[in-house]
Design an enzyme around this catalytic site. Structure first.
Site, short mmCIF file in Angstrom:
data_model
loop_
_atom_site.label_atom_id
_atom_site.label_comp_id
_atom_site.label_asym_id
_atom_site.label_seq_id
_atom_site.Cartn_x
_atom_site.Cartn_y
_atom_site.Cartn_z
N PRO A 68 -24.30 -11.60 -40.06
CG PRO A 68 -22.76 -13.24 -39.44
CD PRO A 68 -22.99 -11.77 -39.43
CG ASP A 73 -23.95 -10.74 -34.93
OD1 ASP A 73 -23.47 -11.70 -35.56
OD2 ASP A 73 -23.40 -9.62 -34.89
CG HIS A 74 -25.31 -17.82 -36.51
ND1 HIS A 74 -25.09 -18.47 -35.31
CD2 HIS A 74 -25.78 -18.78 -37.35
CE1 HIS A 74 -25.38 -19.74 -35.43
NE2 HIS A 74 -25.81 -19.96 -36.65
NE ARG A 75 -20.87 -10.66 -36.76
CZ ARG A 75 -20.67 -9.37 -36.95
NH1 ARG A 75 -19.59 -8.96 -37.58
NH2 ARG A 75 -21.53 -8.47 -36.52
#
Ligand code: CAO
Length: 553
Positions: free
Chosen positions: A349, A525-527
Site C-alpha cells: 500500500p 510503504d504505508h504499512r
C-alpha cells in the site's frame, strides 16, 4: 524441402564456450529470433537466436559440451514456402554479434554433434569384495590446474545415485563437478568445504551395493568431471548474505553464476535463477540457495500468489480483430522488471508525498565547479548531491532505510546506506546499487554513478552490482515532467522520484525572486511509514538541498 544449420555465431571471445541450455526440441516450430541455445564464456552468457524459421530436425549439441564459432547447433528443416523464398533468413541479429559468419541458407550435410568430452579418469584401487558391499574411493580427477577449492560437498552418510555430484571444485580457471562413479552411500569424507585439493586427492569413500556393478579393479573408471563453466570475474568483495532472497531489482538473465547441477535442478523446479540470491563464492547460486528460495516462496503470504494469478488469468485479447497490429517480443529485463513492478503495486500500500526543493544555490555551486571537475575527468552531477543529501536524511529517519519482514512482525533497519539508482537502458529499467554511500564524498559518488550507469547501458552489470539496495532514487530530471509516482522497489520501503528543476517566481521574505525549484516525489510503504513521517522526510530533504552546508554538520 531443405535443411539449414544454425551455427555458433561470432561470440567475440577466443576459443570454445560452454553450452548451458538448449531451448528447443526436435520437432519444434521455431521463428527467427527464437532463442535456440544459451552459451557461456568466461565473460558472459549469450543467447543464440534462430536465424531461420522452420522445424527443428536435428540437435547437434547437449548441455556441457564446448562449442566454437561456426559449430552447428541445430538443423532446421525449412518449410516449403520459406524454402523457396528464403524470406525469413536473418543473417545478422540481436543479442550477440551474429555477422557475416552465419552462412546463407543452403542444403548442407551436418556432421553429428561432438559428444561431450568424457575422458576416463583412473581412480584409486577399489576394495573388491565378493560380499554384498564394496568400498570405492572417489578421487580428484585431472583438474587442469595446480589446485582447486572445494565449494560444495555431499554430507557423510548421504545416499547417492550414480552420477550424482559428490563435490564441486573451483580452480582459477573453471568449476568442476565430480560425479559419483556408482550409486552408493558416503562412508567417509576426506574433505570439507574450503579445502584446497589437487588431482589424485581422496574425496570420499563410497559404500557400493554389489547389485550395482562394482568397480572391477584398479582400472575402474569414473567419468571425467563435467566442466561447468569458467570462473567468472565477479566483484571481489562478497556481501555477507545469510538468507537466499528474491532479487529486489531486475537483472540481466545472462549473468547468473551456477553449475550445471544447480541449473538442472532450477529447471526441474521451474525456478528462475535470476531471482535467487547466490551465497557461494563469487555470488554463485548453490543448491542450498535454491532450497532456501523455495522455502521462502512457500512461506509467502497467500495474498501475493493470489494477486499474481489474478493478472496471469486475464483473458488474452485478439487485437487484430480491431485493426493492424505488430507483435514485439519483450526483453528478459522488461519481463523481470514487469513482475517486480506488479508485485510492488499489488502488495505494497503506497502513498506518494510531493515537495519542492530550492536548489538555486546548490546549482550555482555545482555549475561553478563544472570546469574544474571536467578537468579532473568527471562530471559533478546533481544526482550525486541528491544521493549525499538522501543519506543524510535517511540517517535522521532510519525507518526509510528499512525492510518489513514477510510476516509483518519486525522492521529490519539497515545500518548501511546502499542507494539504488534507476537507470534507463535499451532493454529496460535496471537498478544498479551504489554501496556504502555514507562513506563516500560527492565526487566519488558522481564517478561511481557514472560508471554504474555505463555498465547498465552496456549490459555489463553483475548480479552483485544490483543487490542489497536499502533505498532507491529514480531521476527523470534529465527528461522532464513536473512530478510522478515511483513504485517502491520491494523489499525497500521508500523510493525518491526526482523531476526536472524549473525556474519559478518565489517569495523570499517580502521579495519575489526567480528560484530554481526541484520537484521531489517520495513514494513509501504505508504499512511502515505514516503520512506525517513522509512529509517530514521530504521537508528535511528540501532543507538539506536548499543549503548543502547541512551536509557537513
Ligand atoms: N532537473 C534539471 N536538469 C537535470 C536534472 C533535474 N532534476 N537532472 C539532470 N538534469 C540534467 C543534467 O544536469 C544534464 O544536463 P547537462 O548535460 O547540461 O549537465 C542532463 O539533464 C542529462 O542528465 P542525465 O539524466 O543524463 O544524468 P543524471 O545524472 O541526471 O541521471 C541517470 C543519470 C542514470 C539517472 C539517468 O540517465 C537515467 O537513466 N534516468 C532515467 C531513470 C528512469 O527511467 N527512472 C524511471 C523509473 S520508474 O520509477
Amino acid at each position: 524441402m531443405s535443411m539449414y544449420p544454425i551455427v555458433v555465431p561470432d561470440l567475440g571471445v577466443d576459443g570454445a564456450v560452454d553450452v548451458i541450455e538448449i531451448n528447443v526440441a526436435i520437432g519444434d516450430q521455431i521463428k527467427v529470433d527464437d532463442i535456440v541455445a544459451v552459451l557461456e564464456s568466461d565473460k558472459a552468457t549469450l543467447e543464440v537466436p534462430a536465424t531461420q524459421s522452420g522445424t527443428v530436425s536435428e540437435i547437434h549439441i547437449k548441455p556441457g559440451v564446448k562449442v566454437k564459432q561456426g559449430d552447428p547447433l541445430i538443423t532446421v528443416t525449412l518449410s516449403s514456402s520459406t524454402d523457396s523464398t528464403q524470406a525469413n533468413v536473418k543473417t545478422a541479429s540481436a543479442p550477440i554479434s551474429v555477422s557475416a559468419t552465419v552462412p546463407t541458407a543452403t542444403v548442407v550435410a551436418i556432421s553429428p554433434a561432438t559428444p561431450a568430452v568424457e575422458t576416463p579418469q583412473v581412480i584409486s584401487a577399489p576394495v573388491t569384495s565378493t560380499d554384498t558391499l564394496v568400498s570405492e574411493t572417489v578421487v580428484v580427477p585431472d583438474i587442469g590446474a595446480d589446485s582447486a577449492t572445494v565449494i560444495e560437498l555431499v554430507s557423510q552418510g548421504a545416499a547417492l545415485a550414480a552420477e550424482a555430484i559428490v563435490t564441486v571444485l573451483e580452480s582459477d580457471k573453471a568449476t568442476m563437478e565430480v560425479p559419483a562413479p556408482h550409486a552408493g552411500k558416503v562412508q567417509t569424507l576426506y574433505l570439507k568445504v574450503g579445502d584446497k585439493v589437487k588431482s589424485g586427492d581422496k574425496i570420499a569413500e563410497l559404500e557400493i551395493k554389489q547389485s550395482e556393478p562394482p568397480p572391477v579393479n584398479k582400472d575402474s573408471v569414473v567419468p571425467a568431471p563435467k566442466v561447468a563453466e569458467p570462473s567468472e570475474q565477479r566483484a571481489a568483495v562478497l556481501e555477507p548474505v545469510t538468507t537466499a532472497r528474491v532479487l529486489d531489482v531486475p537483472v540481466s538473465a545472462s549473468n547468473v553464476h551456477a553449475g550445471p547441477a544447480v541449473r538442472r535442478m532450477a529447471r526441474e523446479f521451474g525456478i528462475d535463477l535470476n531471482q535467487v540470491m547466490g551465497t557461494g563464492p563469487k555470488s554463485r547460486v548453490l543448491k542450498q540457495d535454491l532450497m532456501r528460495f523455495t522455502k521462502e516462496r512457500l512461506a509467502r503470504p497467500v495474498v501475493a500468489s493470489s494477486t499474481a494469478s489474478l493478472t496471469e488469468s486475464l483473458p488474452e485479447i485478439d487485437f487484430s480483430r480491431f485493426g493492424a497490429i505488430e507483435l514485439l517480443p519483450r526483453s528478459r529485463i522488461q519481463k523481470v522488471s514487469a513482475k517486480n513492478l506488479s508485485r510492488s503495486s499489488l502488495t505494497i500500500p503506497q502513498v506518494t508525498q510531493f515537495d519542492e526543493a530550492d536548489i538555486t544555490d546548490l546549482e550555482a555551486f555545482r555549475r561553478a565547479q563544472t570546469e574544474r571537475t571536467a578537468k579532473e575527468g568527471y562530471k559533478l552531477t546533481l544526482l550525486a548531491f541528491m544521493v549525499k543529501a538522501v543519506v543524510a536524511v535517511l540517517k535522521k529517519y532510519p525507518d526509510f532505510n528499512s525492510s518489513l519482514d514477510n510476516q509483518g512482525e519486525n522492521l529490519i533497519r539497515k545500518q548501511y546506506y546502499h542507494i539504488g539508482i534507476a537507470v534507463e537502458t535499451q532493454d529496460g529499467l535496471m537498478v544498479p546499487v551504489l554501496k556504502n554511500a555514507e562513506q563516500k564524498g560527492v565526487k566519488d559518488i558522481a564517478i561511481e554513478l557514472q560508471a554504474l550507469a555505463s555498465l547498465a547501458r552496456d549490459k555489463k552489470l553483475k548480479p552483485a552490482d544490483m543487490q542489497g539496495a536499502s533505498f532507491t532514487i529514480s531521476s527523470l530530471g534529465g527528461i522532464g515532467g513536473t512530478a510522478f509516482t515511483p513504485l517502491v522497489n520491494w523489499p525497500e520501503v521508500a523510493i525518491l522520484g526526482v523531476s526536472k528543476s524549473q525556474l519559478k517566481p518565489v517569495y523570499v521574505g517580502e521579495e519575489l525572486q526567480a528560484r530554481l525549484c526541484l520537484p521531489l516525489s517520495l513514494s513509501y510503504d504505508h504499512r511502515v511509514i505514516d503520512g506525517a513521517a513522509g512529509a517530514r522526510f521530504t521537508r528535511a530533504l528540501v532543507e538539506v538541498l536548499g543549503d548543502i552546508r547541512y551536509l557537513v554538520l
